[in-house]
Design an enzyme around this catalytic site. Structure first.
Site, short mmCIF file in Angstrom:
data_model
loop_
_atom_site.label_atom_id
_atom_site.label_comp_id
_atom_site.label_asym_id
_atom_site.label_seq_id
_atom_site.Cartn_x
_atom_site.Cartn_y
_atom_site.Cartn_z
N ASP A 97 -19.34 -19.40 12.06
CA ASP A 97 -20.40 -19.74 11.05
C ASP A 97 -20.28 -20.98 10.68
O ASP A 97 -19.14 -21.57 10.08
CB ASP A 97 -21.03 -18.76 9.95
CG ASP A 97 -22.09 -18.66 9.57
OD1 ASP A 97 -23.05 -19.40 10.69
OD2 ASP A 97 -22.03 -17.81 8.81
N LYS A 127 -22.14 -21.33 14.75
CA LYS A 127 -23.63 -21.08 14.46
C LYS A 127 -24.80 -22.00 12.77
O LYS A 127 -22.94 -21.84 12.21
CB LYS A 127 -23.91 -19.03 14.39
CG LYS A 127 -25.64 -19.22 13.08
CD LYS A 127 -25.49 -17.44 13.23
CE LYS A 127 -24.93 -16.70 12.10
NZ LYS A 127 -25.45 -17.17 11.31
N GLU A 196 -33.71 -12.99 11.10
CA GLU A 196 -32.71 -12.66 10.04
C GLU A 196 -34.27 -12.25 9.65
O GLU A 196 -34.99 -12.90 9.23
CB GLU A 196 -32.00 -12.65 9.68
CG GLU A 196 -31.04 -11.84 8.38
CD GLU A 196 -29.72 -12.51 7.77
OE1 GLU A 196 -29.47 -13.14 8.52
OE2 GLU A 196 -29.70 -12.59 6.58
O1 KIV Z 1 -22.81 -14.51 7.67
C1 KIV Z 1 -23.47 -13.39 8.70
O2 KIV Z 1 -23.07 -12.83 8.61
C2 KIV Z 1 -24.63 -13.48 9.06
C3 KIV Z 1 -25.38 -12.09 10.08
C4 KIV Z 1 -25.87 -11.78 9.01
C5 KIV Z 1 -26.05 -13.23 10.92
O3 KIV Z 1 -25.10 -14.58 8.99
#
Ligand code: KIV
Length: 278
Positions: A97, A127, A196
């Site tokens: 992320d 992401k 989400e």
């Molecule tokens: O950071 C995270 O865990 C997420 C998921 C909820 C998709 O972005």
């Protein structure tokens, strides 16, 4: 030794899941499963169980670091956790992320930071949250060979803008914007989009309109894949019970009672026994 990609000089016994694997699964109508992971131990366990994709989510801020929101986690911290997850998992695709403010300042900075997650974190993809406003960054990254996953609907990094974690896309205007953003992300080169906390009919429509897979969390059964935060689905988390989290285990009770048992054994002098001694 494991490698991220099957084309690596060092061949891996297990073939790593790639964006193509997920794309082909969607084409065949085969659902796939994703979970978050933040360390090598859980990554190995989930990988061995057969999970297709592990997300080193910025939810590490809540789950591991004890923060109330995902805002405080830093890029260096995500890199640290990603390296651990990559060491633990040999088959799952590992997505890192991009934390808050690591991709909002400029396209150049977003590009550089995504590169750090790939090079230093050894992620297989990154992401980021948002649609049209991140499209240029997504395009730049994908052109450079960085697979990008989008994230629409409830985007936790915008908590201070929205003021709540309510479901998104319920009114026609928001729904229309989300459908448009999903198409923009696909055009920019994203290989998948997380949806989400949006109505399931909207997720169904978006999933049908895209060639790339959608990954739902609180978005109903029509998404191509599903993701949950692992500590929620294993029941370690106690105070987070939205309806979209199915608890497969009450690990909180299991772990607590094991620790209480250990404490009792020590107090009673039954641990360690002679057999457990040298
Ligand atoms: O950071 C995270 O865990 C997420 C998921 C909820 C998709 O972005």
């Amino acid at each position: 030794m494991s490698t991220q990609n099957s084309g690596s000089a060092v061949s891996s016994a297990v073939k790593r899941v790639t964006k193509k694997t997920l794309f082909n699964k969607k084409k065949r109508g085969e659902k796939f499963s994703c979970l978050t992971a933040y360390d090598a131990m859980t990554a190995r366990l989930f990988d061995e169980a057969g999970i297709d994709l592990l997300l080193v989510g910025d939810s590490v801020a809540n789950v591991v670091q004890g923060h109330e929101t995902t805002i405080p986690v830093t890029l260096d911290e995500i890199i640290y956790h990603t390296r651990a997850v990559v060491r633990g998992a040999s088959r799952s695709m590992i997505v890192a992320d991009m934390p808050f403010m690591s991709y909002q300042v400029s396209v150049k900075e977003a590009f550089t930071n995504a590169g750090r997650l790939m090079k230093e974190g050894r992620a297989g993809a990154v992401k980021l949250e948002g649609g049209e406003r991140v499209a240029e960054s997504v395009q730049r990254m994908t052109e450079a060979g960085i697979p990008v996953m989008g994230h629409l609907g409830l985007t936790p990094q915008s908590i201070n803008e929205f003021g709540s974690y309510r479901a998104r896309g319920k009114d026609p205007e928001e729904a229309q914007q989300l459908k448009q953003d999903a198409l923009i992300l696909q055009q920019a080169g994203a290989f998948a989009v997380v949806l989400e906390k949006i109505p399931m009919e909207l997720a169904k429509e978006v999933s049908a309109s895209l060639e790339i897979p959608t990954i739902g969390i609180g978005a109903g059964p029509h998404c191509d894949g599903q993701i949950l935060v692992y500590s929620d689905m294993l029941g370690i988390t106690q105070d987070f019970n939205p309806r979209f989290v199915r608890k497969y285990l009450d690990l909180n009770t299991v772990m607590k009672s094991a620790v209480q048992h250990y404490i009792r054994d020590i107090a009673e002098g039954t641990f360690p026994s002679e057999d457990e001694s040298y």
